[in-house]
Write a protein that holds these residues in place. Structure first.
Motif, PDB file in Angstrom:
ATOM      1  N   ALA A 461     -12.523 -16.228  -9.448  1.00 37.93           N
ATOM      2  CA  ALA A 461     -11.202 -16.443 -10.037  1.00 37.93           C
ATOM      3  C   ALA A 461     -10.362 -15.191  -9.843  1.00 37.93           C
ATOM      4  CB  ALA A 461     -11.324 -16.772 -11.519  1.00 37.93           C
ATOM      5  N   VAL A 462      -9.191 -15.363  -9.235  1.00 41.36           N
ATOM      6  CA  VAL A 462      -8.252 -14.257  -9.047  1.00 41.36           C
ATOM      7  C   VAL A 462      -7.070 -14.520  -9.973  1.00 41.36           C
ATOM      8  CG1 VAL A 462      -6.914 -12.916  -7.397  1.00 41.36           C
ATOM      9  CG2 VAL A 462      -9.003 -14.084  -6.649  1.00 41.36           C
ATOM     10  N   LEU A 463      -6.799 -13.584 -10.868  1.00 42.99           N
ATOM     11  CA  LEU A 463      -5.849 -13.820 -11.948  1.00 42.99           C
ATOM     12  C   LEU A 463      -4.703 -12.819 -11.917  1.00 42.99           C
ATOM     13  CD1 LEU A 463      -8.428 -14.213 -14.881  1.00 42.99           C
ATOM     14  CD2 LEU A 463      -7.566 -16.002 -13.351  1.00 42.99           C
ATOM     15  N   ALA A 464      -3.492 -13.308 -12.152  1.00 38.11           N
ATOM     16  CA  ALA A 464      -2.349 -12.463 -12.480  1.00 38.11           C
ATOM     17  C   ALA A 464      -2.123 -12.617 -13.979  1.00 38.11           C
ATOM     18  CB  ALA A 464      -1.112 -12.880 -11.699  1.00 38.11           C
ATOM     19  N   CYS A 465      -2.117 -11.496 -14.699  1.00 40.35           N
ATOM     20  CA  CYS A 465      -2.144 -11.553 -16.171  1.00 40.35           C
ATOM     21  C   CYS A 465      -0.917 -10.900 -16.788  1.00 40.35           C
ATOM     22  CB  CYS A 465      -3.409 -10.860 -16.689  1.00 40.35           C
ATOM     23  SG  CYS A 465      -4.942 -11.673 -16.172  1.00 40.35           S
ATOM     24  N   ARG A 466      -0.779 -11.137 -18.090  1.00 35.09           N
ATOM     25  CA  ARG A 466       0.284 -10.486 -18.840  1.00 35.09           C
ATOM     26  C   ARG A 466       0.055  -8.976 -18.825  1.00 35.09           C
ATOM     27  NH1 ARG A 466       2.930 -14.574 -21.254  1.00 35.09           N
ATOM     28  NH2 ARG A 466       1.747 -16.485 -21.633  1.00 35.09           N
ATOM     29  N   PRO A 467       1.123  -8.170 -18.956  1.00 34.76           N
ATOM     30  CA  PRO A 467       0.967  -6.712 -18.900  1.00 34.76           C
ATOM     31  C   PRO A 467      -0.099  -6.214 -19.874  1.00 34.76           C
ATOM     32  CG  PRO A 467       3.285  -7.296 -18.868  1.00 34.76           C
ATOM     33  CD  PRO A 467       2.533  -8.579 -19.108  1.00 34.76           C
ATOM     34  N   GLY A 468      -1.026  -5.427 -19.344  1.00 38.70           N
ATOM     35  CA  GLY A 468      -2.072  -4.820 -20.165  1.00 38.70           C
ATOM     36  C   GLY A 468      -3.317  -5.657 -20.353  1.00 38.70           C
ATOM     37  N   ALA A 469      -3.262  -6.929 -19.974  1.00 42.07           N
ATOM     38  CA  ALA A 469      -4.412  -7.822 -20.177  1.00 42.07           C
ATOM     39  C   ALA A 469      -5.344  -7.764 -18.964  1.00 42.07           C
ATOM     40  CB  ALA A 469      -3.955  -9.246 -20.413  1.00 42.07           C
ATOM     41  N   ARG A 470      -6.647  -7.662 -19.217  1.00 36.19           N
ATOM     42  CA  ARG A 470      -7.651  -7.704 -18.147  1.00 36.19           C
ATOM     43  C   ARG A 470      -8.877  -8.459 -18.672  1.00 36.19           C
ATOM     44  NH1 ARG A 470      -6.528  -4.704 -13.785  1.00 36.19           N
ATOM     45  NH2 ARG A 470      -8.653  -4.993 -13.011  1.00 36.19           N
ATOM     46  N   PRO A 471      -8.821  -9.774 -18.724  1.00 38.92           N
ATOM     47  CA  PRO A 471      -9.965 -10.538 -19.240  1.00 38.92           C
ATOM     48  C   PRO A 471     -11.207 -10.309 -18.396  1.00 38.92           C
ATOM     49  CG  PRO A 471      -8.336 -11.976 -18.191  1.00 38.92           C
ATOM     50  CD  PRO A 471      -7.704 -10.635 -18.290  1.00 38.92           C
ATOM     51  N   THR A 472     -12.333 -10.195 -19.068  1.00 41.46           N
ATOM     52  CA  THR A 472     -13.606  -9.981 -18.376  1.00 41.46           C
ATOM     53  C   THR A 472     -14.167 -11.314 -17.897  1.00 41.46           C
ATOM     54  OG1 THR A 472     -14.924 -10.249 -20.375  1.00 41.46           O
ATOM     55  CG2 THR A 472     -14.075  -8.025 -19.897  1.00 41.46           C
ATOM     56  N   VAL A 473     -15.167 -11.240 -17.028  1.00 41.80           N
ATOM     57  CA  VAL A 473     -15.781 -12.467 -16.536  1.00 41.80           C
ATOM     58  C   VAL A 473     -16.433 -13.233 -17.681  1.00 41.80           C
ATOM     59  CG1 VAL A 473     -17.979 -11.368 -15.919  1.00 41.80           C
ATOM     60  CG2 VAL A 473     -17.242 -13.442 -14.723  1.00 41.80           C
ATOM     61  N   GLU A 474     -16.994 -12.504 -18.655  1.00 41.29           N
ATOM     62  CA  GLU A 474     -17.607 -13.180 -19.805  1.00 41.29           C
ATOM     63  C   GLU A 474     -16.559 -13.934 -20.618  1.00 41.29           C
ATOM     64  OE1 GLU A 474     -20.142  -9.990 -18.363  1.00 41.29           O
ATOM     65  OE2 GLU A 474     -18.061  -9.961 -19.105  1.00 41.29           O
ATOM     66  N   GLU A 475     -15.375 -13.314 -20.824  1.00 40.97           N
ATOM     67  CA  GLU A 475     -14.314 -13.973 -21.580  1.00 40.97           C
ATOM     68  C   GLU A 475     -13.787 -15.195 -20.828  1.00 40.97           C
ATOM     69  OE1 GLU A 475     -12.452 -10.011 -23.800  1.00 40.97           O
ATOM     70  OE2 GLU A 475     -11.655 -10.691 -21.869  1.00 40.97           O
ATOM     71  N   VAL A 476     -13.663 -15.059 -19.525  1.00 38.30           N
ATOM     72  CA  VAL A 476     -13.169 -16.181 -18.723  1.00 38.30           C
ATOM     73  C   VAL A 476     -14.163 -17.338 -18.739  1.00 38.30           C
ATOM     74  CG1 VAL A 476     -12.625 -16.895 -16.372  1.00 38.30           C
ATOM     75  CG2 VAL A 476     -11.672 -14.773 -17.271  1.00 38.30           C
ATOM     76  N   ARG A 477     -15.441 -17.022 -18.624  1.00 44.03           N
ATOM     77  CA  ARG A 477     -16.459 -18.076 -18.638  1.00 44.03           C
ATOM     78  C   ARG A 477     -16.518 -18.761 -20.010  1.00 44.03           C
ATOM     79  NH1 ARG A 477     -20.375 -18.438 -14.792  1.00 44.03           N
ATOM     80  NH2 ARG A 477     -22.020 -18.887 -16.316  1.00 44.03           N
ATOM     81  N   GLU A 478     -16.356 -17.971 -21.072  1.00 41.55           N
ATOM     82  CA  GLU A 478     -16.389 -18.573 -22.413  1.00 41.55           C
ATOM     83  C   GLU A 478     -15.215 -19.530 -22.583  1.00 41.55           C
ATOM     84  OE1 GLU A 478     -15.646 -19.468 -26.431  1.00 41.55           O
ATOM     85  OE2 GLU A 478     -14.298 -18.157 -25.278  1.00 41.55           O
ATOM     86  N   PHE A 479     -14.024 -19.132 -22.088  1.00 39.28           N
ATOM     87  CA  PHE A 479     -12.838 -19.968 -22.227  1.00 39.28           C
ATOM     88  C   PHE A 479     -12.942 -21.225 -21.365  1.00 39.28           C
ATOM     89  CE2 PHE A 479      -8.614 -21.313 -20.910  1.00 39.28           C
ATOM     90  CZ  PHE A 479      -7.972 -21.460 -22.128  1.00 39.28           C
ATOM     91  N   THR A 480     -13.275 -21.058 -20.097  1.00 37.51           N
ATOM     92  CA  THR A 480     -13.325 -22.218 -19.202  1.00 37.51           C
ATOM     93  C   THR A 480     -14.499 -23.131 -19.537  1.00 37.51           C
ATOM     94  OG1 THR A 480     -14.510 -20.869 -17.573  1.00 37.51           O
ATOM     95  CG2 THR A 480     -12.123 -21.084 -17.290  1.00 37.51           C
ATOM     96  N   GLY A 481     -15.547 -22.568 -20.135  1.00 38.57           N
ATOM     97  CA  GLY A 481     -16.715 -23.369 -20.493  1.00 38.57           C
ATOM     98  C   GLY A 481     -16.436 -24.403 -21.569  1.00 38.57           C
ATOM     99  N   ARG A 482     -15.305 -24.260 -22.266  1.00 36.57           N
ATOM    100  CA  ARG A 482     -14.932 -25.267 -23.268  1.00 36.57           C
ATOM    101  C   ARG A 482     -14.432 -26.551 -22.605  1.00 36.57           C
ATOM    102  NH1 ARG A 482     -10.801 -21.295 -26.501  1.00 36.57           N
ATOM    103  NH2 ARG A 482     -12.173 -19.467 -26.641  1.00 36.57           N
ATOM    104  N   HIS A 483     -14.071 -26.455 -21.319  1.00 36.27           N
ATOM    105  CA  HIS A 483     -13.424 -27.582 -20.656  1.00 36.27           C
ATOM    106  C   HIS A 483     -14.133 -28.035 -19.385  1.00 36.27           C
ATOM    107  CE1 HIS A 483      -9.977 -26.608 -23.259  1.00 36.27           C
ATOM    108  NE2 HIS A 483     -10.160 -25.352 -22.889  1.00 36.27           N
ATOM    109  N   LEU A 484     -15.024 -27.206 -18.842  1.00 39.89           N
ATOM    110  CA  LEU A 484     -15.624 -27.496 -17.544  1.00 39.89           C
ATOM    111  C   LEU A 484     -17.139 -27.420 -17.602  1.00 39.89           C
ATOM    112  CD1 LEU A 484     -13.285 -25.253 -15.326  1.00 39.89           C
ATOM    113  CD2 LEU A 484     -13.185 -27.750 -15.500  1.00 39.89           C
ATOM    114  N   ALA A 485     -17.778 -28.154 -16.707  1.00 41.00           N
ATOM    115  CA  ALA A 485     -19.232 -28.053 -16.570  1.00 41.00           C
ATOM    116  C   ALA A 485     -19.606 -26.630 -16.168  1.00 41.00           C
ATOM    117  CB  ALA A 485     -19.725 -29.036 -15.520  1.00 41.00           C
ATOM    118  N   ARG A 486     -20.813 -26.225 -16.516  1.00 42.30           N
ATOM    119  CA  ARG A 486     -21.216 -24.842 -16.316  1.00 42.30           C
ATOM    120  C   ARG A 486     -21.197 -24.435 -14.840  1.00 42.30           C
ATOM    121  NH1 ARG A 486     -23.280 -20.853 -19.197  1.00 42.30           N
ATOM    122  NH2 ARG A 486     -24.663 -19.337 -18.206  1.00 42.30           N
TER     123      ARG A 486
END
Length: 525
Positions: A461-486
């Motif tokens: 996943a390549v992300l453009a984020c709000r200023p100062g934000a740098r979500p980690t891979v763990e945070e991204v997986r936790e968020f997307t895991g609510r909606h997608l298969a593992r």
């Protein structure tokens, strides 16, 4: 059946016989229909004197401008074939297109002349025309004698014959695909293809003869040219024409000119929504804001709904001129994310991309095939590509994957060629991207497959984020895991300032892949 002349030049001349609003407002300068028609006739006469004949190809290289439109209409007047060239292409790519189409005449804005000069000896163009009539173009130094100033062709007062009659099967334009796989191919669009798209649009979209349409998407792209712009000019409306897209100025134009119809890709709508004063601006005149060219994120639809605008999603390709499906405004909220129903004079079916068997059951993914009078007749001088994409019954295999719900509404999943295969499972990047852009810190997202020694491919996943934000891979997986298969979850995350996009506003996946493969790999968690 009686053949009907559907020449856009003839339609423009008919419009010019009657008083009415300006045909074009270009960088705030009004151009009336009779002035536009007179300029087109003079240019057509000048081109004819320079040897341009019916069936010859005339290419245009430059930004959105009246000269672009005049060249298109003058080509139609003579029965020539218009070839708009992407102004962001490199010299080698321009060389390929001009050679592939066998361009007889090339019309160029200053700023692109040096590029053309670098390939001139390698291309067949016999006539080179330099735009010197547009004060918005860079200043024009004295060109060498090989170039004919556009002003010389406008003002020669040559005798002008009547426009040739053009019918459904006559070739109107060659529009080159983005070339994400191999060399760009010239999509052969007939005058019937362009005309029937307008019939489809006017049948289901709230369009009117006196519409004000804002054109900021590049006109070399089928969406910018034929979604709304061409039909507005020939029916009697006004096109607000800008050389390019600037979000703040776009918002100002929508308000100032009381714009009724507007085509843009989702990235443009997202940028527009982030401009200051968007929420408080009076956009009540905007009846038909159409989004196409990429999947529309549900959050973007909600952002516009909050200010009283219902984004109307459509789907199509260059080969469908451009629209094949459309979601009516009243269904925007109930069918959020859907590309809608087939256009009235267009057929859609889904097939298994491997076996070709037709898919009738709802919620089953398959490749979209399109048939109708708006569908291109093939690829220029490329019979192999034509045979691969178009069958003998007129069906065009789009390469897009979609499913149809129980009500018959279509949902685009992704491009077949962008599919990621991880551990034997098929993953469509667009599905993951739609979830990623829902993350509160994410402004834009793209997903690509990268090699993985265990799974074959894995999701980056390549992300453009709000200023100062740098979500980690763990945070991204936790968020997307609510909606997608593992198995669909990103295993790598990269944060960038902005994602690469082409001139049409679409994600430039080939460039993105080049960028990520040039960087060292990050260990998979």
């Amino acid at each position: 059946m009686v053949a009907v002349d559907i020449s856009p030049a003839a339609a423009l001349y008919r419009r010019a016989l009657y008083p009415g609003p300006p045909a074009v407002i270009y960088e705030d300068r009004e151009i009336l229909a009779d002035e536009l028609a007179r300029t087109v006739r003079e240019f057509a006469a000048g081109l004819s004197a320079h040897g341009l004949r019916r069936g010859d190809r005339i290419a245009y290289l430059g930004f959105n401008s009246p000269a672009f439109l005049v060249t298109l209409f003058a080509a139609a007047h003579l029965g020539a074939v218009f070839v708009p060239v992407n102004f962001r292409l490199a010299a080698d790519e321009v060389r390929h297109i001009l050679n592939d189409c066998g361009a007889h005449t090339l019309v160029v804005e200053e700023g692109h002349r040096e590029l053309v000069a670098s390939v001139r000896q390698d291309v067949p163009a016999r006539s080179l025309v330099l735009v010197d009539t547009d004060p918005e173009c860079p200043a024009t130094p004295e060109p060498d004698p090989a170039w004919t100033p556009l002003s010389a062709l406008h003002g020669a007062h040559r005798p002008v014959r009547e426009p040739v009659a053009l019918y459904e099967g006559d070739l109107a334009a060659l529009m080159y695909t983005s070339g994400t796989t191999g060399r760009p191919k010239g999509v052969m669009l007939t005058h019937g293809n362009l005309w029937w798209n307008a019939v489809n649009v006017d049948s289901v979209v709230d369009t009117r003869a006196d519409d004000v349409n804002l054109a900021v998407a590049p006109l070399f792209h089928i969406g910018g040219l034929n979604a709304l712009t061409l039909r507005t000019l020939v029916r009697g409306g006004t096109v607000i024409l800008r050389r390019g897209f600037d979000p703040a100025r776009c918002l100002e134009d929508l308000v100032r000119y009381r714009v009724n119809t507007f085509f843009a890709v989702p990235a443009m709508y997202a940028a527009l929504a982030r401009t200051p004063r968007f929420a408080e601006s009076d956009l009540s005149a905007l009846r038909s804001p159409i989004a196409a060219g990429a999947p529309v994120p549900p959050q973007l639809i909600r952002d516009y709904d909050a200010v009283g605008l219902l984004l109307q999603q459509a789907w199509g390709l260059t080969e469908t001129a451009p629209f094949a499906t459309y979601l009516p405004a009243p269904l925007t909220s109930r069918k959020t994310g859907s590309a809608g129903l087939p256009m009235p004079y267009t057929e859609i079916r889904l097939i298994d991309p491997v076996t070709g068997a037709e898919i009738d059951s709802p919620d089953t993914q398959g490749e979209i095939c399109v048939r109708g009078p708006n569908v291109a007749v093939g690829y220029w001088d490329n019979p192999e590509a034509t045979r691969t994409a178009f069958d003998d019954r007129g069906w065009f295999r789009t390469g897009d994957i979609a499913y149809r719900d129980e009500d018959g509404f279509h949902y685009i999943v992704d491009r077949l060629k962008d599919m990621i295969i991880s551990g034997g499972e098929n993953i469509y990047p667009a599905e993951v991207e739609r979830v990623l852009v829902e993350h509160p810190d994410v402004l834009d997202a793209a997903v690509v497959g990268v090699p993985d020694p265990k799974w074959g491919e894995t999701v980056l996943a390549v992300l453009a984020c709000r200023p100062g934000a740098r979500p980690t891979v763990e945070e991204v997986r936790e968020f997307t895991g609510r909606h997608l298969a593992r198995y669909k979850l990103p295993t790598r995350v990269e944060v960038v300032e902005r994602l690469p996009r082409n001139a049409s506003g679409k994600l430039d996946k080939p460039e993105l892949r080049r960028q990520v493969t040039a960087r060292p790999a990050v260990p998979t968690p």
